[in-house]
Design a protein around this motif. Structure first.
Motif, PDB file in Angstrom:
ATOM      1  N   LEU A 100      17.591  49.518 100.006  1.00 17.50           N
ATOM      2  CA  LEU A 100      18.466  48.968 101.039  1.00 17.50           C
ATOM      3  C   LEU A 100      18.956  50.067 101.977  1.00 17.50           C
ATOM      4  O   LEU A 100      19.062  49.861 103.196  1.00 17.50           O
ATOM      5  CB  LEU A 100      19.654  48.244 100.411  1.00 17.50           C
ATOM      6  CG  LEU A 100      19.362  46.884  99.777  1.00 17.50           C
ATOM      7  CD1 LEU A 100      20.622  46.337  99.110  1.00 17.50           C
ATOM      8  CD2 LEU A 100      18.841  45.893 100.817  1.00 17.50           C
TER       9      LEU A 100
ATOM     10  N   LEU B 179      21.315  41.799  98.916  1.00 15.15           N
ATOM     11  CA  LEU B 179      22.110  42.561  97.950  1.00 15.15           C
ATOM     12  C   LEU B 179      22.789  41.640  96.939  1.00 15.15           C
ATOM     13  O   LEU B 179      22.714  41.877  95.725  1.00 15.15           O
ATOM     14  CB  LEU B 179      23.164  43.385  98.693  1.00 15.15           C
ATOM     15  CG  LEU B 179      24.173  44.147  97.810  1.00 15.15           C
ATOM     16  CD1 LEU B 179      23.460  45.166  96.943  1.00 15.15           C
ATOM     17  CD2 LEU B 179      25.241  44.805  98.671  1.00 15.15           C
TER      18      LEU B 179
ATOM     19  N   SER C  19      20.200  39.948  94.631  1.00 14.42           N
ATOM     20  CA  SER C  19      19.641  40.921  93.691  1.00 14.42           C
ATOM     21  C   SER C  19      20.649  41.302  92.610  1.00 14.42           C
ATOM     22  O   SER C  19      20.297  41.407  91.426  1.00 14.42           O
ATOM     23  CB  SER C  19      19.186  42.177  94.447  1.00 14.42           C
ATOM     24  OG  SER C  19      18.194  41.868  95.403  1.00 14.42           O
TER      25      SER C  19
ATOM     26  N   LEU D  58      17.132  49.054  94.027  1.00 17.32           N
ATOM     27  CA  LEU D  58      17.720  48.148  95.011  1.00 17.32           C
ATOM     28  C   LEU D  58      18.564  48.903  96.028  1.00 17.32           C
ATOM     29  O   LEU D  58      18.366  48.759  97.246  1.00 17.32           O
ATOM     30  CB  LEU D  58      18.582  47.099  94.297  1.00 17.32           C
ATOM     31  CG  LEU D  58      19.453  46.215  95.194  1.00 17.32           C
ATOM     32  CD1 LEU D  58      18.596  45.323  96.068  1.00 17.32           C
ATOM     33  CD2 LEU D  58      20.428  45.397  94.349  1.00 17.32           C
ATOM     34  N   LEU D  59      19.514  49.705  95.562  1.00 16.23           N
ATOM     35  CA  LEU D  59      20.422  50.415  96.468  1.00 16.23           C
ATOM     36  C   LEU D  59      19.673  51.451  97.312  1.00 16.23           C
ATOM     37  O   LEU D  59      19.969  51.632  98.499  1.00 16.23           O
ATOM     38  CB  LEU D  59      21.538  51.084  95.668  1.00 16.23           C
ATOM     39  CG  LEU D  59      22.456  50.130  94.901  1.00 16.23           C
ATOM     40  CD1 LEU D  59      23.507  50.914  94.117  1.00 16.23           C
ATOM     41  CD2 LEU D  59      23.118  49.132  95.844  1.00 16.23           C
TER      42      LEU D  59
ATOM     43  N   THR E 229      23.120  41.845 103.246  1.00 16.72           N
ATOM     44  CA  THR E 229      24.161  41.389 102.319  1.00 16.72           C
ATOM     45  C   THR E 229      23.643  40.277 101.426  1.00 16.72           C
ATOM     46  O   THR E 229      23.906  40.259 100.211  1.00 16.72           O
ATOM     47  CB  THR E 229      25.399  40.894 103.096  1.00 16.72           C
ATOM     48  OG1 THR E 229      25.919  41.967 103.890  1.00 16.72           O
ATOM     49  CG2 THR E 229      26.476  40.406 102.145  1.00 16.72           C
TER      50      THR E 229
END
Length: 207
Positions: free
Chosen positions: A152, A111, A114, A148-149, A108
């Motif tokens: 992750l 995230l 970022s 990023l997503l 988290t």
């Protein structure tokens, strides 16, 4: 590296069936060759340190993310290579040694950090390449968000489903490190390498 890139660009331009810009071609070849050499040198150093898998995971994550975020560079290629090897080995070692006790908290935080950077500063210009086109900037923001997503998601699967904690941690640290380079502390860190090598070069010239 620059000399080899010039020779290859000249050869390709001379043998191309269509008109090409030699300087643009040289720049692209130089980037590709430089990246390949860095990957090879990092891999060799990581093998010697016994942390190849973690270090390569950190490197590929950071490099892929950086492709869209942009960021500061050292002034000379060899400085960038040495600083990259040193930094990635430290991060790779951290990924191999530490496990994430509070995985969701860590994810988290990465995230949120970022997302803040993507919406506020990405893509970050460097002295060599300034991105002025609004469309290109939007594309890079979208690319950074996608990377990023995706990373992750991969990290969470590696940790939860496959129990590969060091790989999942390496991905998180790769993202986090690239985020740090977009902040002032990261910029100061990169510039410190430039200053160190500049001082060493000056001392060698005086001798």
């Amino acid at each position: 590296m620059n000399y080899l890139a010039k020779r290859l660009a000249g050869f390709l331009a001379d043998n191309s069936s269509r008109s090409v810009h030699t300087d643009e071609l040289r720049y692209g070849i130089e980037i590709v060759l430089g990246a390949l050499l860095q990957i090879i040198l990092v891999a060799i150093a990581a093998v010697l340190a016994g942390i190849l898998k973690e270090t390569i995971t950190v490197m590929l994550t950071a490099f892929l993310y950086r492709r869209y975020t942009g960021g500061v560079h050292c002034e000379k290629y060899y400085r960038c290579t040495v600083s990259t090897i040193f930094t990635l080995l430290i991060i790779g070692k951290a990924a191999a040694m530490f496990t994430i006790d509070y995985m969701w908290v860590s994810m988290t935080l990465v995230l949120l950090l970022s997302l803040y950077l993507i919406f506020t500063v990405v893509p970050v210009d460097n002295p060599v390449l300034t991105i002025d086109d609004p469309m290109q900037r939007r594309k890079m923001k979208t690319g950074a968000m996608t990377v990023l997503l995706t990373m992750l998601t991969v990290s969470s699967l590696l940790i939860i489903k496959f129990q590969l904690n060091s790989f999942g941690t390496a991905i998180l640290l790769g993202l986090f490190w690239q985020d740090i380079t977009l902040f002032r502390p990261g910029i100061i860190y990169i510039h410190a390498w430039d200053k160190l090598f500049g001082t060493l070069e000056h001392l060698l010239e005086r001798r």
